[in-house]
Scaffold this motif. Sequence first.
Motif, PDB file in Angstrom:
ATOM      1  N   LEU A 242       0.319  -4.367   1.819  1.00 23.29           N
ATOM      2  CA  LEU A 242       1.228  -3.269   1.526  1.00 23.29           C
ATOM      3  C   LEU A 242       2.318  -3.673   0.542  1.00 23.29           C
ATOM      4  O   LEU A 242       3.402  -3.082   0.527  1.00 23.29           O
ATOM      5  CB  LEU A 242       1.868  -2.772   2.836  1.00 23.29           C
ATOM      6  N   ARG A 243       2.023  -4.669  -0.263  1.00 19.21           N
ATOM      7  CA  ARG A 243       2.953  -5.117  -1.288  1.00 19.21           C
ATOM      8  C   ARG A 243       2.133  -5.500  -2.517  1.00 19.21           C
ATOM      9  O   ARG A 243       0.983  -5.918  -2.391  1.00 19.21           O
ATOM     10  CB  ARG A 243       3.744  -6.325  -0.763  1.00 19.21           C
ATOM     11  N   SER A 244       2.699  -5.362  -3.687  1.00 21.48           N
ATOM     12  CA  SER A 244       1.921  -5.570  -4.910  1.00 21.48           C
ATOM     13  C   SER A 244       1.297  -6.958  -4.968  1.00 21.48           C
ATOM     14  O   SER A 244       0.198  -7.130  -5.507  1.00 21.48           O
ATOM     15  CB  SER A 244       2.797  -5.345  -6.144  1.00 21.48           C
ATOM     16  N   ASP A 245       1.963  -7.955  -4.382  1.00 17.81           N
ATOM     17  CA  ASP A 245       1.457  -9.334  -4.425  1.00 17.81           C
ATOM     18  C   ASP A 245       0.094  -9.481  -3.742  1.00 17.81           C
ATOM     19  O   ASP A 245      -0.678 -10.367  -4.085  1.00 17.81           O
ATOM     20  CB  ASP A 245       2.448 -10.289  -3.738  1.00 17.81           C
ATOM     21  N   THR A 246      -0.187  -8.628  -2.748  1.00 13.44           N
ATOM     22  CA  THR A 246      -1.444  -8.744  -1.982  1.00 13.44           C
ATOM     23  C   THR A 246      -2.160  -7.404  -1.871  1.00 13.44           C
ATOM     24  O   THR A 246      -2.946  -7.184  -0.948  1.00 13.44           O
ATOM     25  CB  THR A 246      -1.161  -9.286  -0.569  1.00 13.44           C
ATOM     26  N   ILE A 247      -1.915  -6.514  -2.816  1.00 17.69           N
ATOM     27  CA  ILE A 247      -2.448  -5.155  -2.732  1.00 17.69           C
ATOM     28  C   ILE A 247      -3.968  -5.136  -2.675  1.00 17.69           C
ATOM     29  O   ILE A 247      -4.579  -4.231  -2.116  1.00 17.69           O
ATOM     30  CB  ILE A 247      -1.924  -4.305  -3.915  1.00 17.69           C
ATOM     31  N   GLY A 248      -4.615  -6.169  -3.210  1.00 17.57           N
ATOM     32  CA  GLY A 248      -6.074  -6.220  -3.219  1.00 17.57           C
ATOM     33  C   GLY A 248      -6.695  -6.372  -1.852  1.00 17.57           C
ATOM     34  O   GLY A 248      -7.894  -6.117  -1.682  1.00 17.57           O
TER      35      GLY A 248
END
Length: 264
Positions: A246-252
């Motif tokens: 739920l954060r751009s760093d781990t969105i994948g």
Amino acid sequence: MAGAGPSFLTLPERPAKPRSAGLTHVLDKGYSLDRVESVLKAYSGWIDVWKLGWGTAYIEPALAEKVRTLRDHHVKPCTGGTLLEIAWLQDRVDEFFEFATWAGFECVEVSRGSTDMLLAEKHRIIRQARSLGFEVFAEVGSKNPGDAVSAAEWVTELETDLEAGAGWLVAEGRESGTVGLYDASGYLREDLLDELASSAAAELIIYEAPQRAQQAHLIRRLGPEVNLGNIAVDDVMGLETLRRGLRSDTIGLGAALESSARAH
């Protein structure tokens, strides 16, 4: 939806406590009892271990109350390794364990990163702690940024710590995230991480990762259920969003699960 929260996204599952993977290990730098109570009221479901950093437990005015509050919220209170190293230097290890018992600690951290303690002595202390009923978090790595880092030596120490009775293993990163597992700029030593992650002790390693970039990198490399330590109280929710994609760093993370679900 109001009771359980939203469920319309595909996200990595987070097991309920008590967890055997995906531990979040918080570093208490000297927080007041009121602050601890408010954090636990909101976020105790995301916190597994609460370490009173370095020697703060020794001078904490509300120590017994803080420890009791943590245990009431099913969060394991743990002493900092530096306090035990100081006790060892002064030949007061027995007194340390009497103190930890009086305060109600379930766990103790056993380290040798600030002193010249020999590995055999570390193992003797681990065995003593276990005989007294404490769960042991055995830390490997030096707090001196100038000390050489050997992946082979780290793995050997971790594995022999387990044999001595440690329940969990901690990879040194300090509060700063610039020693041990990391270089002076805070970047992961990838060769060291590779050795740790492929060792027989891998599932029991807690990687100290005080910086958000370090947390995200470890989650991307080892998955959302990696055990992470030395997390600041203010970063508990931020880390949980990293674990859930739920954060751009781990969105994948979420996208990969959605793709897998559609394929099946």
